[in-house]
Design a protein around this motif. Structure first.
Motif, PDB file in Angstrom:
ATOM      1  N   ARG A   1      89.223 124.027  64.401  1.00 49.07           N
ATOM      2  CA  ARG A   1      89.985 123.662  65.580  1.00 49.07           C
ATOM      3  C   ARG A   1      90.128 124.727  66.679  1.00 49.07           C
ATOM      4  O   ARG A   1      90.206 126.009  66.333  1.00 49.07           O
ATOM      5  CB  ARG A   1      91.248 123.039  64.930  1.00 49.07           C
ATOM      6  N   PHE A   2      90.568 124.329  67.892  1.00 51.54           N
ATOM      7  CA  PHE A   2      90.811 125.240  68.627  1.00 51.54           C
ATOM      8  C   PHE A   2      92.417 125.639  68.435  1.00 51.54           C
ATOM      9  O   PHE A   2      93.077 124.854  68.059  1.00 51.54           O
ATOM     10  CB  PHE A   2      90.879 124.670  70.406  1.00 51.54           C
ATOM     11  N   ARG A   3      92.696 126.959  68.797  1.00 52.22           N
ATOM     12  CA  ARG A   3      93.911 127.431  68.633  1.00 52.22           C
ATOM     13  C   ARG A   3      94.692 127.209  70.107  1.00 52.22           C
ATOM     14  O   ARG A   3      94.167 127.752  71.110  1.00 52.22           O
ATOM     15  CB  ARG A   3      94.223 128.672  68.501  1.00 52.22           C
ATOM     16  N   MET A   4      95.334 125.941  70.166  1.00 50.69           N
ATOM     17  CA  MET A   4      95.796 125.517  71.250  1.00 50.69           C
ATOM     18  C   MET A   4      97.229 124.967  71.568  1.00 50.69           C
ATOM     19  O   MET A   4      97.517 124.121  70.600  1.00 50.69           O
ATOM     20  CB  MET A   4      94.734 124.427  71.988  1.00 50.69           C
ATOM     21  N   GLU A   5      98.148 125.238  72.206  1.00 51.55           N
ATOM     22  CA  GLU A   5      99.382 124.691  72.308  1.00 51.55           C
ATOM     23  C   GLU A   5      99.526 123.893  73.930  1.00 51.55           C
ATOM     24  O   GLU A   5      98.556 124.168  74.831  1.00 51.55           O
ATOM     25  CB  GLU A   5     100.568 125.939  72.444  1.00 51.55           C
ATOM     26  N   LYS A   6     100.639 123.323  74.159  1.00 50.30           N
ATOM     27  CA  LYS A   6     100.585 122.575  75.361  1.00 50.30           C
ATOM     28  C   LYS A   6     100.783 123.648  76.506  1.00 50.30           C
ATOM     29  O   LYS A   6     100.312 123.248  77.649  1.00 50.30           O
ATOM     30  CB  LYS A   6     102.150 121.761  75.163  1.00 50.30           C
ATOM     31  N   SER A   7     101.259 124.736  76.307  1.00 47.86           N
ATOM     32  CA  SER A   7     101.495 125.719  77.372  1.00 47.86           C
ATOM     33  C   SER A   7     100.024 126.045  77.681  1.00 47.86           C
ATOM     34  O   SER A   7      99.776 126.641  78.930  1.00 47.86           O
ATOM     35  CB  SER A   7     102.060 127.016  76.774  1.00 47.86           C
ATOM     36  N   ASP A   8      98.991 126.147  76.815  1.00 49.94           N
ATOM     37  CA  ASP A   8      97.549 126.380  77.273  1.00 49.94           C
ATOM     38  C   ASP A   8      97.137 125.268  78.028  1.00 49.94           C
ATOM     39  O   ASP A   8      96.129 125.657  78.991  1.00 49.94           O
ATOM     40  CB  ASP A   8      96.710 126.606  76.069  1.00 49.94           C
ATOM     41  N   ILE A   9      97.475 124.146  77.603  1.00 47.19           N
ATOM     42  CA  ILE A   9      96.951 123.026  78.680  1.00 47.19           C
ATOM     43  C   ILE A   9      97.508 123.417  80.119  1.00 47.19           C
ATOM     44  O   ILE A   9      96.709 122.939  81.119  1.00 47.19           O
ATOM     45  CB  ILE A   9      97.373 121.553  78.150  1.00 47.19           C
ATOM     46  N   GLN A  10      98.733 123.702  80.177  1.00 45.70           N
ATOM     47  CA  GLN A  10      99.443 124.006  81.509  1.00 45.70           C
ATOM     48  C   GLN A  10      98.557 125.056  82.279  1.00 45.70           C
ATOM     49  O   GLN A  10      98.436 124.870  83.408  1.00 45.70           O
ATOM     50  CB  GLN A  10     100.903 124.014  81.350  1.00 45.70           C
ATOM     51  N   PHE A  11      98.226 126.264  81.349  1.00 44.58           N
ATOM     52  CA  PHE A  11      97.732 127.606  81.872  1.00 44.58           C
ATOM     53  C   PHE A  11      96.195 126.857  82.366  1.00 44.58           C
ATOM     54  O   PHE A  11      95.934 127.197  83.369  1.00 44.58           O
ATOM     55  CB  PHE A  11      97.554 128.164  80.718  1.00 44.58           C
ATOM     56  N   MET A  12      95.681 126.146  81.828  1.00 47.27           N
ATOM     57  CA  MET A  12      94.171 125.553  82.135  1.00 47.27           C
ATOM     58  C   MET A  12      94.438 125.106  83.518  1.00 47.27           C
ATOM     59  O   MET A  12      93.542 125.108  84.252  1.00 47.27           O
ATOM     60  CB  MET A  12      93.683 124.748  80.999  1.00 47.27           C
ATOM     61  N   LYS A  13      95.319 123.936  83.591  1.00 45.53           N
ATOM     62  CA  LYS A  13      95.348 123.360  84.821  1.00 45.53           C
ATOM     63  C   LYS A  13      95.694 124.289  86.208  1.00 45.53           C
ATOM     64  O   LYS A  13      95.235 124.065  87.188  1.00 45.53           O
ATOM     65  CB  LYS A  13      96.562 122.182  84.732  1.00 45.53           C
ATOM     66  N   LYS A  14      96.763 125.162  85.801  1.00 49.17           N
ATOM     67  CA  LYS A  14      97.287 125.917  86.846  1.00 49.17           C
ATOM     68  C   LYS A  14      96.196 126.974  87.256  1.00 49.17           C
ATOM     69  O   LYS A  14      96.231 127.391  88.389  1.00 49.17           O
ATOM     70  CB  LYS A  14      98.621 126.848  86.345  1.00 49.17           C
ATOM     71  N   GLN A  15      95.515 127.388  86.238  1.00 48.42           N
ATOM     72  CA  GLN A  15      94.323 128.509  86.580  1.00 48.42           C
ATOM     73  C   GLN A  15      92.996 127.840  87.060  1.00 48.42           C
ATOM     74  O   GLN A  15      92.090 128.508  87.117  1.00 48.42           O
ATOM     75  CB  GLN A  15      94.165 129.195  85.470  1.00 48.42           C
TER      76      GLN A  15
END
Length: 425
Positions: free
Chosen positions: A282-296
Motif C-alpha cells: 500500500r501507499f504510505r498516505m495520510e489525508k494531509s498528503d492528499i492536501q499536499f498533492m493538491k496544493k503543490q
C-alpha cells in the motif's frame, strides 16, 4: 522465530548457550549475540580436526566430549549455526543425549549476514545510511536514508556487490538527472483536519488466491478493492471485478495487477487522482498528503525507487525470456521513436520504480495507460504469433514496471512527481 530479534529475545531467556559450528556463520552468530549482551559458553563441533581450539576465548568442544563440562547436557541450549540441510546432524545430537536444540532458519542466517554488512557500510559512509529496520519496507529490502534529512529516498536489496555499487552509482544527483527533482510526501498524520478526499480513488488489487487474509488488512477510505483475474475463476470476493465492460481479465496470468489497471482505465472516469496499489503493498498516505498533492499541483505519486547493484537491463533479464527486453524495447520505439534515447539511458541505469504502483492525475493516467497498453499489445501479439503454448509467467507485469519508469523519465520535465513509502502489510 523468523527474525534476528526473535532469536535474541528467545536466547536472552536461556542459560548455558552453546553454538554448534566453528565457521563463518557460528562466528557471526556469536558477534550478533554479543551486541545483545548474550554470551555463548562455548562451541561444539563434530570433530576437532581442522577446527580451532578456541573462538573468542571460548573453548571448542567435540560433541561427544562435552559431557565432561560442568553443566549437564539437559541444562544446555544448543544453537546450530550451519547453513544447509542439518537433519542428520540434528539426529546425531539427539542420539548423544542433547536437548534444547535450536536449528536456525536460512532466513535468519541471511539476515545476520546482511546486518553485519550494513553496519560495516554505515561506518564508512556519510551521505547515505542503510536502515535494515525502516518500518515501511517489505521483506528482503533495505532503506537508503539521506543522512542530512533522514528521508528514505530509495530501497535496495543488499549484497557484497551492492556495497561497491552503492558507493559508485547511488546518489540523489544520479537519480535526478533522469527522473527530475526528488520530492517526497510529508506523511504527517492529521486525523482532525477537515481535508476533503473527494476525487481521490486508489484501487487495491487483490485476487481469490489471497482472500483468506483480506479481512485482517486495514484499508484507507479512499481505497477501493478490485478483484483481478476474475475471468479465470468463479470465486467472488464481494468487490469490483476486472471482468466487466471493456476488460482483459483473462490475461491476468501474464499481466498480473495490470488487468485491473486496464479495467480502471476503460471503465472509470472523472477522478482528480486515480491510482493502483496491491493486496499487501500500500501507499504510505495520510489525508494531509492528499492536501499536499493538491496544493503543490503534484501530477504523479510513485513509491520510492529501487536501486539495484546491476543495471536495469541486467536486473529484469533475470525474470523472463532473453527476447523480452528486445521485444519490449522495439515495441516502445515503434510506438514513438522519440523514446529511443530514454530507453538507451534507462537500460544502463540502476534505478526503477517498483511494483506498478502509482497515483496519477486523471489526465496523466489516461496518457500513461494509452502508452503502456499500446506497447504491451505489440509485445503480446509478437509472442502469440511465435508460440504454440501461451506464456503464463507474469512477464508482462515485469515489463510494465519498466514502462512506468521510462514514462516518468520521458515526461519528467512536464510533470511534478512525488514519492512516498510503500507499506508492506
Amino acid at each position: 522465530m523468523e527474525t534476528e530479534k526473535d532469536l535474541m529475545e528467545y536466547l536472552k531467556k536461556k542459560d548455558h548457550i552453546f553454538i554448534y559450528g566453528a565457521g563463518i556463520n557460528a562466528k557471526r552468530l556469536s558477534k550478533r549475540m554479543v551486541k545483545y549482551k548474550i554470551y555463548p559458553e562455548g562451541y561444539i563441533v563434530t570433530k576437532k580436526k581442522d577446527n580451532p581450539s578456541y573462538i573468542n576465548e571460548r573453548k571448542v568442544w567435540e560433541a561427544k566430549e562435552l559431557s565432561e563440562y560442568k553443566t549437564s547436557i539437559n541444562q544446555m541450549s544448543i544453537v546450530i549455526a550451519i547453513a544447509g540441510n542439518n537433519q542428520e546432524l540434528l539426529e546425531e545430537l539427539i542420539d548423544l543425549g542433547y536437548k534444547n536444540i535450536l536449528l536456525l532458519l536460512p532466513d535468519i542466517l541471511l539476515e545476520m549476514r546482511d546486518r553485519e554488512w550494513v553496519e560495516a557500510y554505515n561506518q564508512q559512509q556519510s551521505a547515505f545510511k542503510l536502515d535494515y529496520d525502516y518500518p515501511y519496507m517489505e521483506k528482503g529490502h533495505i532503506a537508503i536514508i539521506e543522512e542530512k534529512t533522514g528521508r528514505a529516498l530509495f530501497r535496495t536489496r543488499w549484497s557484497s556487490i551492492a556495497e561497491v555499487m552503492l558507493k559508485e552509482k547511488c546518489s540523489l544527483k544520479a537519480f535526478e538527472q533522469s527522473y527530475g527533482s526528488y520530492c517526497k510526501l510529508p506523511g504527517l498524520k492529521d486525523d482532525t483536519a477537515k481535508i476533503s478526499i473527494k476525487g481521490m480513488e486508489i484501487y487495491n488489487v487483490t485476487s481469490h488466491l489471497n482472500k483468506k487474509k483480506e479481512t485482517t488488512l486495514g484499508k484507507k477510505e479512499w481505497e477501493i478493492s478490485i478483484q483481478a483475474g476474475a475471468a479465470l475463476t468463479t470465486e467472488r470476493m464481494g468487490y469490483l471485478t476486472d471482468d466487466t465492460g471493456d476488460h482483459i481479465s483473462e490475461e491476468n496470468r501474464n499481466y498480473c495487477e495490470c488487468t485491473a489497471l486496464y479495467w480502471i482505465w476503460k471503465n472509470t472516469f472523472g477522478q482528480d487522482y486515480v491510482g493502483l496499489c496491491q493486496y499487501r503493498r500500500r501507499f504510505r498516505m495520510e489525508k494531509s498528503d492528499i492536501q499536499f498533492m493538491k496544493k503543490q499541483n503534484i501530477d504523479v505519486v510513485a513509491v520510492i525507487p529501487q536501486f539495484n547493484h546491476c543495471t536495469n537491463k541486467e536486473f529484469f533479464s533475470k525474470y523472463g525470456f532473453r527476447h523480452d527486453w528486445r521485444y519490449w524495447k522495439d515495441a516502445v520505439i515503434n510506438y514513438d521513436i522519440s523514446y529511443e534515447d530514454v530507453i538507451d539511458q534507462y537500460e544502463q541505469m540502476h534505478f526503477f520504480i517498483p511494483c506498478n504502483m502509482a497515483i496519477f492525475k486523471r489526465v496523466w493516467f489516461d496518457k500513461y495507460c494509452e502508452f503502456a497498453f499500446s506497447v504491451a499489445s505489440m509485445i503480446d501479439r509478437k509472442y502469440k504469433e511465435a508460440l504454440v503454448m501461451p506464456r503464463e509467467d507474469r512477464y508482462m507485469g515485469y515489463l510494465f514496471e519498466n514502462l512506468l519508469s521510462i514514462f516518468l523519465i520521458y515526461h519528467h520535465d512536464h510533470m511534478r512527481i512525488a514519492y512516498t513509502d510503500m507499506v508492506f502489510i
